[in-house]
Design a protein around this motif. Structure first.
Motif, PDB file in Angstrom:
ATOM      1  N   ILE A  71      17.846   0.162   6.794  1.00  0.00           N
ATOM      2  CA  ILE A  71      16.957   0.215   5.709  1.00  0.00           C
ATOM      3  C   ILE A  71      15.594  -0.596   6.018  1.00  0.00           C
ATOM      4  N   HIS A  72      15.797  -1.859   6.446  1.00  0.00           N
ATOM      5  CA  HIS A  72      14.527  -2.764   6.946  1.00  0.00           C
ATOM      6  C   HIS A  72      13.961  -2.175   8.362  1.00  0.00           C
ATOM      7  N   CYS A  73      14.538  -1.411   9.088  1.00  0.00           N
ATOM      8  CA  CYS A  73      13.981  -0.755  10.310  1.00  0.00           C
ATOM      9  C   CYS A  73      12.940   0.332   9.672  1.00  0.00           C
ATOM     10  N   SER A  74      13.547   1.112   8.776  1.00  0.00           N
ATOM     11  CA  SER A  74      12.779   2.250   8.250  1.00  0.00           C
ATOM     12  C   SER A  74      11.285   1.494   7.412  1.00  0.00           C
ATOM     13  N   VAL A 122       5.666   0.358   6.961  1.00  0.00           N
ATOM     14  CA  VAL A 122       4.508  -0.607   6.779  1.00  0.00           C
ATOM     15  C   VAL A 122       3.537  -0.706   8.164  1.00  0.00           C
ATOM     16  N   LEU A 123       4.091  -0.300   9.430  1.00  0.00           N
ATOM     17  CA  LEU A 123       3.396  -0.505  10.521  1.00  0.00           C
ATOM     18  C   LEU A 123       2.528   0.868  10.520  1.00  0.00           C
ATOM     19  N   SER A 124       3.092   1.936  10.015  1.00  0.00           N
ATOM     20  CA  SER A 124       2.032   2.985   9.843  1.00  0.00           C
ATOM     21  C   SER A 124       0.958   2.861   8.999  1.00  0.00           C
ATOM     22  N   TYR A 125       1.301   2.083   8.038  1.00  0.00           N
ATOM     23  CA  TYR A 125       0.176   1.932   6.992  1.00  0.00           C
ATOM     24  C   TYR A 125      -0.595   0.785   7.306  1.00  0.00           C
ATOM     25  N   GLY A 126      -0.691   0.186   8.492  1.00  0.00           N
ATOM     26  CA  GLY A 126      -1.311  -1.009   8.830  1.00  0.00           C
ATOM     27  C   GLY A 126      -1.098  -2.382   7.860  1.00  0.00           C
ATOM     28  N   ALA A 127      -0.059  -2.574   7.502  1.00  0.00           N
ATOM     29  CA  ALA A 127       0.339  -3.671   6.657  1.00  0.00           C
ATOM     30  C   ALA A 127      -0.013  -4.976   7.355  1.00  0.00           C
ATOM     31  N   ASP A 128      -0.376  -6.168   6.439  1.00  0.00           N
ATOM     32  CA  ASP A 128      -0.670  -7.397   7.229  1.00  0.00           C
ATOM     33  C   ASP A 128       0.576  -8.166   7.910  1.00  0.00           C
ATOM     34  N   TRP A 129       0.302  -8.844   8.740  1.00  0.00           N
ATOM     35  CA  TRP A 129       1.411  -9.646   9.631  1.00  0.00           C
ATOM     36  C   TRP A 129       2.474 -10.228   8.851  1.00  0.00           C
ATOM     37  N   HIS A 130       2.213 -10.801   7.790  1.00  0.00           N
ATOM     38  CA  HIS A 130       3.052 -11.649   6.742  1.00  0.00           C
ATOM     39  C   HIS A 130       4.171 -10.697   6.335  1.00  0.00           C
ATOM     40  N   ILE A 131       3.828  -9.473   5.883  1.00  0.00           N
ATOM     41  CA  ILE A 131       4.784  -8.583   5.496  1.00  0.00           C
ATOM     42  C   ILE A 131       5.743  -7.912   6.563  1.00  0.00           C
ATOM     43  N   ILE A 132       4.827  -7.743   7.603  1.00  0.00           N
ATOM     44  CA  ILE A 132       5.518  -7.187   8.937  1.00  0.00           C
ATOM     45  C   ILE A 132       6.803  -8.383   9.469  1.00  0.00           C
ATOM     46  N   SER A 133       6.221  -9.488   9.582  1.00  0.00           N
ATOM     47  CA  SER A 133       7.256 -10.325  10.083  1.00  0.00           C
ATOM     48  C   SER A 133       8.469 -10.680   9.131  1.00  0.00           C
ATOM     49  N   THR A 170       0.809  -1.187   0.012  1.00  0.00           N
ATOM     50  CA  THR A 170      -0.197   0.010   0.081  1.00  0.00           C
ATOM     51  C   THR A 170       0.853   1.273   0.099  1.00  0.00           C
ATOM     52  N   LEU A 171       2.012   1.210  -0.559  1.00  0.00           N
ATOM     53  CA  LEU A 171       3.099   2.373  -0.512  1.00  0.00           C
ATOM     54  C   LEU A 171       3.493   2.856  -1.576  1.00  0.00           C
ATOM     55  N   GLU A 172       2.698   2.795  -2.588  1.00  0.00           N
ATOM     56  CA  GLU A 172       3.099   3.216  -4.030  1.00  0.00           C
ATOM     57  C   GLU A 172       3.478   4.992  -3.724  1.00  0.00           C
ATOM     58  N   GLN A 173       2.896   5.635  -3.202  1.00  0.00           N
ATOM     59  CA  GLN A 173       3.332   6.963  -2.947  1.00  0.00           C
ATOM     60  C   GLN A 173       4.582   7.357  -2.289  1.00  0.00           C
ATOM     61  N   LYS A 174       5.206   5.887  -1.586  1.00  0.00           N
ATOM     62  CA  LYS A 174       6.539   6.247  -0.954  1.00  0.00           C
ATOM     63  C   LYS A 174       7.575   5.576  -1.650  1.00  0.00           C
ATOM     64  N   PHE A 175       7.214   5.247  -2.928  1.00  0.00           N
ATOM     65  CA  PHE A 175       8.064   4.396  -3.762  1.00  0.00           C
ATOM     66  C   PHE A 175       9.387   4.915  -4.160  1.00  0.00           C
ATOM     67  N   GLY A 176       9.370   6.120  -4.681  1.00  0.00           N
ATOM     68  CA  GLY A 176      10.366   7.083  -4.709  1.00  0.00           C
ATOM     69  C   GLY A 176      11.139   7.436  -3.421  1.00  0.00           C
ATOM     70  N   GLU A 177      10.436   7.712  -2.376  1.00  0.00           N
ATOM     71  CA  GLU A 177      11.308   7.974  -1.409  1.00  0.00           C
ATOM     72  C   GLU A 177      12.213   6.916  -0.647  1.00  0.00           C
ATOM     73  N   PHE A 178      11.398   5.505  -0.913  1.00  0.00           N
ATOM     74  CA  PHE A 178      12.257   4.365  -0.460  1.00  0.00           C
ATOM     75  C   PHE A 178      13.940   4.169  -1.389  1.00  0.00           C
ATOM     76  N   TYR A 179      13.504   4.616  -2.512  1.00  0.00           N
ATOM     77  CA  TYR A 179      14.485   4.548  -3.270  1.00  0.00           C
ATOM     78  C   TYR A 179      15.642   5.430  -3.300  1.00  0.00           C
ATOM     79  N   PHE A 180      15.277   6.683  -2.957  1.00  0.00           N
ATOM     80  CA  PHE A 180      16.098   7.885  -2.669  1.00  0.00           C
ATOM     81  C   PHE A 180      16.736   7.505  -1.309  1.00  0.00           C
ATOM     82  N   PHE A 181      16.101   6.940  -0.285  1.00  0.00           N
ATOM     83  CA  PHE A 181      16.610   6.847   1.009  1.00  0.00           C
ATOM     84  C   PHE A 181      17.860   5.729   0.707  1.00  0.00           C
TER      85      PHE A 181
END
Length: 294
Positions: free
Chosen positions: A172-175, A180-191, A118-129
């Motif tokens: 990177i993984h902590c970020s 994903v926690l702020s966007y309420g992702a499912d437990w599979h992605i979070i784990s 659910t993070l398409e809008q963050k796509f560019g920011e992830f790659y920049f970071f």
């Protein structure tokens, strides 16, 4: 305490040999012998034994317990010239790879799952970071590369380079986890992301204790081995499976460039294991010799 270099010089002069003569019998350069006598470098244990035979002295007369530890900790971990050349090539490819495509190279389960949730809008920011942080990984591998070329890739220097690699991965993984926690992702992605973060944190800790703090506990060597196997699975075998599946579907020509680094990735993880095993054995030999002397 008289150091190895001074003992070597005295034994050589007593034998009536020049640095050049000793170097020729060892099939090495005069500069190498000079570096030994100045205390800038140390020969490996096998070479030390050969030197003692040539100069007709006991190895114990040349080398102290402290010097034996210096041989392990100051010398390059990989002293075989052919293997070192291969390692230089691998570090070179790693640096180039990180420059070309930084973000997907982070050790862990498919991080692109974050981008396509659910993070398409963050796509560019992830790659920049990821791109900015990858500069630190490039610096770490470049540091290892330069020292490998110079023949000075000691345990501490290996540890610093790989510690930087694991540290950036952890950040990177902590970020990703926070996002994903702020966007309420499912437990599979979070784990999956949590596992990625913890694996890389273990890598940081293991590098500090095993390579930098000289702790030869089998636990740290085993952890680094397990992390390498983990990386081999998630970054090579898992991606290779995806590539084969894509190829069967007829899109292999589109994916081929992105999946062309399997061989170097697998070799890098294999080299971590190889370096750990070689260093562990060297330290164990020194520990056994010290135990016998006591």
């Amino acid at each position: 305490m008289v150091e190895f270099g001074e003992q070597l010089r005295k034994a050589r002069e007593k034998k009536g040999m020049t640095q050049q003569a000793l170097a020729e019998q060892l099939s090495m350069t005069k500069q190498t012998v000079s570096h030994w006598e100045c205390g800038e470098r140390y020969p490996d244990l096998a070479t030390t034994k050969k030197i003692s035979q040539i100069l007709s002295v006991s190895p114990d007369d040349l080398i102290s317990e402290e010097d034996m530890e210096n041989i392990v900790e100051r010398n390059p971990v990989i002293e075989n010239s052919l293997i070192n050349t291969l390692m230089v090539l691998l570090y070179t490819v790693a640096v180039i790879s990180l420059i070309i495509t930084p973000y997907p190279r982070f050790l862990g389960f498919n991080v692109e799952i974050v981008d396509h949730s659910t993070l398409e809008q963050k796509f560019g920011e992830f790659y920049f970071f990821g791109g900015v942080l990858s500069l630190l990984q490039i610096a770490g591998f470049l540091y290892c590369l330069i020292n490998a070329i110079k023949g000075k890739l000691s345990p501490r220097r290996i540890g610093l380079g790989w510690m930087m690699f694991f540290t950036v991965n952890f950040i990177i993984h902590c970020s990703n986890l926070i996002t994903v926690l702020s966007y309420g992702a499912d437990w599979h992605i979070i784990s999956l992301i949590l596992v990625n973060a913890m694996i890389n944190l273990l890598g940081v800790v293991a590098c500090i204790f095993f390579f930098i703090k000289k702790n030869n506990n089998i636990m740290w060597a085993t952890i680094l081995g397990i992390i390498s196997v983990f990386g081999l699975y998630v970054n090579v075998l898992h991606e290779l499976y995806d590539f084969i599946r894509t190829a069967i579907e007829g899109d292999w020509h589109i994916k081929w460039y992105g999946y062309s680094y399997y061989w170097y990735k697998a070799a890098l993880y294999a080299f971590i294991i190889y370096q750990v095993v070689v260093l562990y054995r060297k330290r164990k030999v020194v520990a056994e010799i010290e135990a016998i002397d006591k």
